[in-house]
Motif scaffolding. Structure first.
Motif, PDB file in Angstrom:
ATOM      1  N   THR A 417      -3.656   2.827   4.097  1.00  0.00           N
ATOM      2  CA  THR A 417      -4.820   3.662   3.824  1.00  0.00           C
ATOM      3  C   THR A 417      -5.984   2.759   3.445  1.00  0.00           C
ATOM      4  O   THR A 417      -5.941   2.086   2.401  1.00  0.00           O
ATOM      5  N   PRO A 418      -7.041   2.710   4.273  1.00  0.00           N
ATOM      6  CA  PRO A 418      -8.146   1.787   3.978  1.00  0.00           C
ATOM      7  C   PRO A 418      -9.027   2.303   2.860  1.00  0.00           C
ATOM      8  O   PRO A 418      -9.083   3.507   2.578  1.00  0.00           O
ATOM      9  N   ALA A 419      -9.733   1.381   2.210  1.00  0.00           N
ATOM     10  CA  ALA A 419     -10.686   1.764   1.174  1.00  0.00           C
ATOM     11  C   ALA A 419     -11.865   2.479   1.819  1.00  0.00           C
ATOM     12  O   ALA A 419     -12.255   2.168   2.941  1.00  0.00           O
ATOM     13  N   HIS A 425      -9.352  -3.570   1.783  1.00  0.00           N
ATOM     14  CA  HIS A 425      -8.467  -3.105   0.710  1.00  0.00           C
ATOM     15  C   HIS A 425      -7.629  -1.960   1.263  1.00  0.00           C
ATOM     16  O   HIS A 425      -8.179  -0.982   1.782  1.00  0.00           O
ATOM     17  N   PHE A 426      -6.305  -2.073   1.121  1.00  0.00           N
ATOM     18  CA  PHE A 426      -5.403  -1.061   1.667  1.00  0.00           C
ATOM     19  C   PHE A 426      -4.400  -0.646   0.607  1.00  0.00           C
ATOM     20  O   PHE A 426      -3.942  -1.474  -0.185  1.00  0.00           O
ATOM     21  N   THR A 427      -4.067   0.641   0.628  1.00  0.00           N
ATOM     22  CA  THR A 427      -3.162   1.191  -0.380  1.00  0.00           C
ATOM     23  C   THR A 427      -1.942   1.804   0.293  1.00  0.00           C
ATOM     24  O   THR A 427      -2.052   2.446   1.348  1.00  0.00           O
ATOM     25  N   TYR A 428      -0.753   1.608  -0.332  1.00  0.00           N
ATOM     26  CA  TYR A 428       0.511   2.134   0.174  1.00  0.00           C
ATOM     27  C   TYR A 428       1.174   2.876  -0.984  1.00  0.00           C
ATOM     28  O   TYR A 428       1.455   2.279  -2.028  1.00  0.00           O
ATOM     29  N   ARG A 429       1.405   4.185  -0.833  1.00  0.00           N
ATOM     30  CA  ARG A 429       1.903   5.018  -1.915  1.00  0.00           C
ATOM     31  C   ARG A 429       3.324   5.499  -1.623  1.00  0.00           C
ATOM     32  O   ARG A 429       3.611   5.970  -0.516  1.00  0.00           O
ATOM     33  N   GLU A 437       5.221  -1.296   7.147  1.00  0.00           N
ATOM     34  CA  GLU A 437       4.829  -2.673   7.436  1.00  0.00           C
ATOM     35  C   GLU A 437       3.410  -2.922   6.951  1.00  0.00           C
ATOM     36  O   GLU A 437       2.611  -2.002   6.827  1.00  0.00           O
ATOM     37  N   PHE A 438       3.092  -4.185   6.687  1.00  0.00           N
ATOM     38  CA  PHE A 438       1.715  -4.603   6.456  1.00  0.00           C
ATOM     39  C   PHE A 438       1.575  -6.032   6.966  1.00  0.00           C
ATOM     40  O   PHE A 438       2.565  -6.745   7.167  1.00  0.00           O
ATOM     41  N   ASN A 439       0.348  -6.446   7.219  1.00  0.00           N
ATOM     42  CA  ASN A 439       0.125  -7.749   7.863  1.00  0.00           C
ATOM     43  C   ASN A 439      -1.274  -8.259   7.578  1.00  0.00           C
ATOM     44  O   ASN A 439      -2.132  -7.528   7.058  1.00  0.00           O
ATOM     45  N   SER A 440      -1.492  -9.514   7.921  1.00  0.00           N
ATOM     46  CA  SER A 440      -2.836 -10.090   7.807  1.00  0.00           C
ATOM     47  C   SER A 440      -3.750  -9.468   8.853  1.00  0.00           C
ATOM     48  O   SER A 440      -3.280  -8.924   9.862  1.00  0.00           O
ATOM     49  N   THR A 451     -12.309 -14.485   4.441  1.00  0.00           N
ATOM     50  CA  THR A 451     -11.816 -13.118   4.242  1.00  0.00           C
ATOM     51  C   THR A 451     -11.115 -12.988   2.894  1.00  0.00           C
ATOM     52  O   THR A 451     -10.461 -13.924   2.421  1.00  0.00           O
ATOM     53  N   HIS A 452     -11.262 -11.803   2.294  1.00  0.00           N
ATOM     54  CA  HIS A 452     -10.558 -11.509   1.046  1.00  0.00           C
ATOM     55  C   HIS A 452      -9.951 -10.115   1.203  1.00  0.00           C
ATOM     56  O   HIS A 452     -10.658  -9.110   1.209  1.00  0.00           O
ATOM     57  N   CYS A 453      -8.617 -10.060   1.361  1.00  0.00           N
ATOM     58  CA  CYS A 453      -7.927  -8.786   1.565  1.00  0.00           C
ATOM     59  C   CYS A 453      -6.982  -8.520   0.392  1.00  0.00           C
ATOM     60  O   CYS A 453      -6.308  -9.435  -0.093  1.00  0.00           O
TER      61      CYS A 453
END
Length: 557
Positions: A417-419, A425-429, A437-440, A451-453
């Motif tokens: 879920t993007p900011a 910024h991504f959120t996983y609930r 999954e998540f990735n660069s 980049t700052h993630c």
């Protein structure tokens, strides 16, 4: 004058066409014989010659014992052949292409040393044709093939290369200047286009088209080879066409071009492109490109908005987001008004086609993602990548058309879920999904520089958070030093536990090829954070990982 020479002269009372053939004669000692066939047209006429039989000895390029020489650019019939431009030498059994004289005279010179010449060595037809078809407008005195065409004298008509459909001469420079009135545009359509092709950069014979009256105006394009369905529009009332052929020895037999021009006030007005912040694609009636200025937005319109569009218009819209080392954007399209009437709502002639996957770069226009017509407002659309392409066809209908807002947004290609502020910024609930999954950014392609993630994992009471990294690589460190904690000063990934009171505890910093091992938060800690930081120099492929929210009593998997 040789006994085998022939003359064909046009006169008002005589025939304007006929046939010719090689003369019958004996040559028992195999002497070299030359026969001259001279064709002289009347004023305002040209000579057209077509070979129907051609059975000469030898094979090009040698043509040592028997050949035909052609002379099609004889300005004065009294001039010696040696002093006129040479139109090519032919032998063997391949018919020379049709020839049309540039002036009033055309000569065929037949050379042979065979001992018996018959009428079937070669034969053909000739015709004295109207020369005014090549006169487009007011001639320029310095060139045999340059004209100025004024719209108040001639609004539409044919445009032909100087000897079309015969082989065009070498060493030509023809200029066709179309001068219209204010509010008009010029349309050129080439039904036949056949120039010598020397490569995709057109280093030899060319047609150049300028968007204005002079070569100081913008160049629309340079054309050569064979073109199909070539249609060109001016942006305003003037257009310049140059036809240039090189003075070379290559024996080419291309026809040139045949087309149609028209001045009109009814061609699409280009103001709707400026209103959308787009850029008109020169040479087209109404195609445009819209480029992102970095998270920018705007509105695209149908032609003639906000009045009814004209029938039988096709406009293309290329809407392109940023795509470079620092940026990757996608395009969101939201319709605000829509009215494209189509018979039975079949969307076959009048329609709006949307392409979300860059199909236009492969000319795959049949592979559209959506097609809309009628009055129902289309759904919002998001491109898969930085390109969104639209084709609007009005068909025979007339309607108000469409108005749609485009927005360029950063495309990180990260599930989650993007900011709302479009930052990385991504959120996983846990309450939404227990694993995933998540990735660069952009994985498996290289992540962007500078980049700052941040990735936030929010579990429920009694959850723990588990990570497994399946792939990991940032910029390589010197001497392959293990990439852990204090040695990671450029591109790195950090993992944090977040306590219920909000305090954060760093579990480690990783870089190079030192992948984090399987990680699980302590009992009682159900939130975690992952941070990826990259600097401005150098990039790599980043990471791919899985996450899972597990209940505290479960064993680590």
């Amino acid at each position: 004058i040789s006994e085998c020479d022939r003359m064909f002269i046009s006169n008002p009372d005589g025939r304007k066409n006929g046939s010719f053939s090689s003369s019958e004669m004996l040559n028992p000692h195999n002497h070299s014989r030359q026969c001259i066939y001279t064709f002289i047209a009347a004023d305002n006429e040209r000579v057209k010659v077509t070979f129907t039989v051609f059975r000469l000895k030898g094979a090009p390029p040698e043509c040592a014992h028997e050949f035909v020489d052609l002379y099609t650019e004889i300005e004065d019939s009294a001039t010696e052949l040696i002093k006129t431009p040479f139109g090519g030498r032919y032998c063997g059994k391949i018919l020379p292409q049709t020839r049309i004289s540039l002036y009033q005279t055309l000569v065929i010179s037949f050379y042979t040393n065979r001992n018996e010449i018959t009428s079937d060595v070669f034969s053909g037809t000739y015709e004295f044709v109207d020369a005014t078809r090549y006169e487009l407008g007011t001639p320029l005195p310095t060139s045999v093939c340059s004209f100025t065409i004024f719209s108040d004298h001639k609004r539409k008509g044919k445009i032909l290369s100087p000897t079309y459909p015969g082989v065009y001469p070498k060493n030509l420079k023809c200029q066709y200047r179309f001068l219209g009135a204010g509010g008009q545009r010029v349309r050129l359509e080439f039904m036949d286009f056949d120039l010598f092709y020397g490569g995709r950069h057109c280093p030899f014979d060319i047609v150049q088209i300028y968007d204005g009256a002079t070569t100081q105006d913008p160049l629309i394009d340079t054309y050569c080879g064979q073109q199909r369905n070539l249609v060109v529009y001016s942006s305003a009332e003037n257009l310049l066409v140059l036809f240039i052929t090189l003075k070379r020895t290559a024996n080419t037999q291309n026809r040139g071009f045949s087309g149609w021009f028209e001045f009109s006030e009814s061609f699409t007005k280009l103001g709707f492109i400026e209103d959308s912040g787009g850029q008109h694609i020169r040479g087209t009636e109404c195609d445009q490109k819209v480029f992102s200025k970095g998270h920018s937005n705007g509105t695209v319109y149908s032609p003639n908005w906000s009045s009814f569009y004209h029938p039988n218009i096709v406009c293309k819209y290329y809407i392109y987001g940023l795509n470079d080392r620092q940026n990757l954007e996608r395009v969101t399209l939201t319709f605000e008004q829509f009215d494209i009437p189509s018979e039975n709502n079949d969307c076959e002639e009048a329609y709006l086609k949307i392409y979300l996957n860059g199909q236009e770069t492969k000319q795959a226009f049949d592979e559209y993602d959506h097609v809309f017509c009628g009055q129902e407002l289309p759904i919002p659309l998001v491109s898969n990548g930085p390109r969104l392409f639209i084709v609007f066809s009005s068909g025979p209908s007339q309607g108000l058309g469409f108005k749609a807002k485009y927005t360029f947004e950063t495309e990180y290609k990260i599930p989650g879920t993007p900011a709302p502020d479009d930052t990385c910024h991504f959120t996983y609930r846990s309450e939404s999904r227990k694993s995933g999954e998540f990735n660069s950014p952009r994985y498996p392609a290289n992540y962007p520089s500078n980049t700052h993630c941040q990735y936030y994992f929010r579990g429920l009471q009694g959850d723990q958070v588990q990570f497994v990294f399946n792939y990991f690589k940032t910029k390589t460190l010197p001497q392959n030093v293990p990439g852990y904690n204090e040695v990671c000063k450029e591109d790195w990934l950090e993992i944090y536990e977040i306590y219920p009171n909000g305090r954060e505890k760093a579990l480690g910093r990783y870089c190079s090829t030192t992948s984090p091992g399987p990680v699980v938060s302590d009992v009682g800690i159900h939130d975690m954070k992952v941070v990826l930081k990259t600097n401005e120099e150098g990039v790599a492929s980043g990471f791919s990982a899985t996450y899972q929210f597990i209940e505290s009593h479960q064993q680590f998997q």
